[in-house]
Design a protein around this motif. Structure first.
Motif, short mmCIF file in Angstrom:
data_model
loop_
_atom_site.label_atom_id
_atom_site.label_comp_id
_atom_site.label_asym_id
_atom_site.label_seq_id
_atom_site.Cartn_x
_atom_site.Cartn_y
_atom_site.Cartn_z
N MET A 1 -42.01 75.56 7.04
CA MET A 1 -42.56 74.39 7.72
C MET A 1 -42.37 73.17 6.82
N LYS A 2 -42.00 72.03 7.40
CA LYS A 2 -41.82 70.80 6.64
C LYS A 2 -43.18 70.16 6.35
N TYR A 3 -43.36 69.75 5.10
CA TYR A 3 -44.64 69.17 4.68
C TYR A 3 -44.64 67.65 4.91
N LYS A 4 -45.74 67.17 5.47
CA LYS A 4 -45.95 65.73 5.60
C LYS A 4 -47.16 65.34 4.77
N ASP A 5 -46.96 64.38 3.88
CA ASP A 5 -48.06 63.95 3.01
C ASP A 5 -48.86 62.85 3.71
N TYR A 6 -49.92 63.27 4.41
CA TYR A 6 -50.72 62.32 5.17
C TYR A 6 -51.40 61.30 4.26
N TYR A 7 -51.76 61.73 3.07
CA TYR A 7 -52.39 60.79 2.14
C TYR A 7 -51.42 59.70 1.71
N GLU A 8 -50.20 60.11 1.42
CA GLU A 8 -49.19 59.13 1.01
C GLU A 8 -48.84 58.19 2.16
N ILE A 9 -48.79 58.71 3.38
CA ILE A 9 -48.48 57.89 4.54
C ILE A 9 -49.50 56.76 4.70
N LEU A 10 -50.78 57.07 4.42
CA LEU A 10 -51.83 56.05 4.53
C LEU A 10 -52.07 55.30 3.22
N GLY A 11 -51.30 55.66 2.18
CA GLY A 11 -51.46 54.96 0.90
C GLY A 11 -52.76 55.30 0.20
N LEU A 12 -53.19 56.58 0.30
CA LEU A 12 -54.48 57.00 -0.26
C LEU A 12 -54.28 58.13 -1.25
N ASP A 13 -55.29 58.34 -2.10
CA ASP A 13 -55.29 59.56 -2.90
C ASP A 13 -56.23 60.56 -2.24
N ARG A 14 -56.24 61.78 -2.75
CA ARG A 14 -56.97 62.86 -2.08
C ARG A 14 -58.48 62.73 -2.18
N SER A 15 -58.96 61.86 -3.02
CA SER A 15 -60.41 61.64 -3.14
C SER A 15 -60.91 60.55 -2.20
N ALA A 16 -60.03 60.03 -1.35
CA ALA A 16 -60.41 58.92 -0.46
C ALA A 16 -61.56 59.32 0.45
N THR A 17 -62.47 58.36 0.66
CA THR A 17 -63.60 58.59 1.57
C THR A 17 -63.17 58.34 3.01
N LEU A 18 -64.06 58.71 3.94
CA LEU A 18 -63.76 58.47 5.35
C LEU A 18 -63.60 56.98 5.63
N ASP A 19 -64.41 56.15 4.98
CA ASP A 19 -64.28 54.69 5.14
C ASP A 19 -62.93 54.22 4.62
N ASP A 20 -62.47 54.82 3.51
CA ASP A 20 -61.14 54.47 2.98
C ASP A 20 -60.05 54.81 3.99
N VAL A 21 -60.20 55.97 4.64
CA VAL A 21 -59.21 56.41 5.63
C VAL A 21 -59.18 55.44 6.81
N LYS A 22 -60.36 55.06 7.29
CA LYS A 22 -60.43 54.15 8.43
C LYS A 22 -59.85 52.78 8.08
N THR A 23 -60.19 52.29 6.90
CA THR A 23 -59.70 50.96 6.49
C THR A 23 -58.18 50.96 6.37
N ALA A 24 -57.63 52.01 5.75
CA ALA A 24 -56.17 52.09 5.59
C ALA A 24 -55.48 52.18 6.94
N TYR A 25 -56.05 52.97 7.84
CA TYR A 25 -55.45 53.11 9.16
C TYR A 25 -55.43 51.78 9.92
N ARG A 26 -56.55 51.07 9.92
CA ARG A 26 -56.61 49.80 10.66
C ARG A 26 -55.59 48.81 10.10
N LYS A 27 -55.48 48.77 8.79
CA LYS A 27 -54.55 47.84 8.17
C LYS A 27 -53.11 48.17 8.56
#
Length: 310
Positions: A1-27
Motif C-alpha cells: 500500500m502507498k503511504y500518504k503523510d497526512y501530517y506533512e500534507i497539512l504542514g504539521l508534526d505528529r504532536s499537533a493538537t486538534l486546533d492545530d489540525v483545524k487551523t492548518a486545514y482552513r488555511k
C-alpha cells in the motif's frame, strides 16, 4: 500500500493538537479550493488536504492512522496484522489499495466509531441598515453565503437569506445574534450562530455621530444677514427653524431631540451646519444691488489680517 503523510500534507508534526489540525486545514483549504485557487494543481492539492483533514480531525481515525507509523511519502508499507485480519485478506493484496479507501473499508467491517458531536462555527457579517430603519425600527432581509461541508468534509458555499428585526434605537456596531443560523454542526452537533454587526448606511442628507445627526443647511446671503424662518428636514419630518440675523457660515444650529433614538429611551440632537451659498449667475438688477451694497456697507470681513499686513 502507498503511504500518504497526512501530517506533512497539512504542514504539521505528529504532536499537533486538534486546533492545530483545524487551523492548518482552513488555511490550506482557502489557498487551494477550486473556486479560489489559480494553481493548475489546486484541485488535486485540495483533495489531498481534505483527505488528510478527514482523518486527523477524528480521534479514532487518527489513532488508526498513527498505528501505521512514520514512512516516506509514497513509500510502500504493509498494514499491521490486526488490520489485515479485519480486512480479511493478505498483505500482498494491498499493493494497489489506496490508503484512504483502506480506511473506509477497514472501518466498515466491524469496527464501530463513536463520533463526538461538534457544534458548528459562529460567523459574523456586517449588515448595512437604512437610517430610517434605525430611527423607527423595522425588519430587513439579509443574504449571506455560508460554508457547508458535505459527507466527505469538503466545503461548499450556499446562499441563505434571513429576515432581521431592527429595534428602534439600534446602534452602530451593535451585534444581533441569530441563534442556530451559523455553520452546520458535525455528527449531530448543534449549529453555530450568526452575528449581524450593524452599520448605518450612508444617507444623502444626514451624517451620523452616535445618536446625533448633522445636516448641511444652505442659506442665501440675505437669509443669513437678515434672518428667516425656514423648513428643515429631520428623520421625523420637516420642522421650522428660525435663522437669526447675522448668522455665519459654518455655524451649527442645534435642534434638540431631533436626532436618532437611543437604547435608553433618550434621543440625540440634530445639528444644522450653515453653508452660505452665493448665486453662480446673477441678473443685471441683482448685480446693481450688490454694487450698491458694496458702496454702502462698512463691513470688513478681513480685520484679522490687519496686524499681519502692517
Amino acid at each position: 500500500m502507498k503511504y500518504k503523510d497526512y501530517y506533512e500534507i497539512l504542514g504539521l508534526d505528529r504532536s499537533a493538537t486538534l486546533d492545530d489540525v483545524k487551523t492548518a486545514y482552513r488555511k490550506l483549504a482557502h489557498l487551494y479550493h477550486p473556486d479560489i485557487s489559480k494553481d493548475p494543481k489546486g484541485e488535486e492539492k485540495f483533495k489531498e488536504i481534505a483527505e488528510a483533514y478527514a482523518t486527523l480531525k477524528n480521534t479514532e481515525k487518527r489513532a488508526d492512522y498513527d498505528m501505521i507509523g512514520s514512512h516516506k511519502e509514497g513509500e510502500n508499507f504493509t498494514p499491521p496484522p490486526a488490520w489485515q485480519a479485519q480486512y480479511n485478506t493478505n498483505a500482498s493484496s494491498f499493493d494497489d489499495v489506496d490508503i484512504s479507501d483502506f480506511f473506509s473499508t477497514f472501518r466498515s467491517r466491524g469496527k464501530t466509531t463513536a463520533y463526538s458531536p461538534a457544534k458548528g462555527e459562529d460567523y459574523s457579517i456586517p449588515v448595512s441598515v437604512p437610517l430610517e430603519t434605525i430611527f423607527q425600527g423595522g425588519a430587513i432581509d439579509v443574504s449571506v453565503e455560508l460554508p457547508e461541508y458535505d459527507q466527505h468534509g469538503l466545503p461548499h458555499r450556499r446562499q441563505h437569506t434571513f429576515r432581521i428585526t431592527i429595534l428602534k434605537g439600534a446602534q452602530e456596531g451593535q451585534r444581533l445574534r441569530l441563534t442556530g443560523k451559523g455553520g452546520a454542526g458535525r455528527n449531530g452537533g448543534q449549529p453555530g450562530d450568526l452575528y449581524a454587526i450593524l452599520t448605518i448606511a450612508s444617507h444623502h442628507l444626514f451624517r451620523v455621530n452616535g445618536s446625533d445627526l448633522y445636516v448641511d443647511l444652505p442659506l442665501s446671503p440675505w437669509e443669513a444677514a437678515l434672518g428667516a424662518n425656514i423648513q428643515i428636514p429631520t428623520p421625523g419630518g420637516n420642522v421650522e427653524l428660525k435663522i437669526t440675523s447675522g448668522t455665519s457660515s459654518g455655524q451649527r444650529l442645534r435642534l434638540s431631540k431631533r436626532g436618532l433614538p437611543k437604547a435608553d429611551g433618550q434621543t440625540g440632537d440634530l445639528y444644522a451646519v450653515v453653508q452660505i451659498q452665493i448665486p453662480k449667475e446673477i441678473s443685471k438688477a441683482e448685480q446693481d444691488l450688490y454694487q450698491q451694497l458694496s458702496r454702502t456697507s462698512h463691513f470688513q470681513p478681513r480685520t484679522s489680517f490687519d496686524m499681519e499686513l502692517k
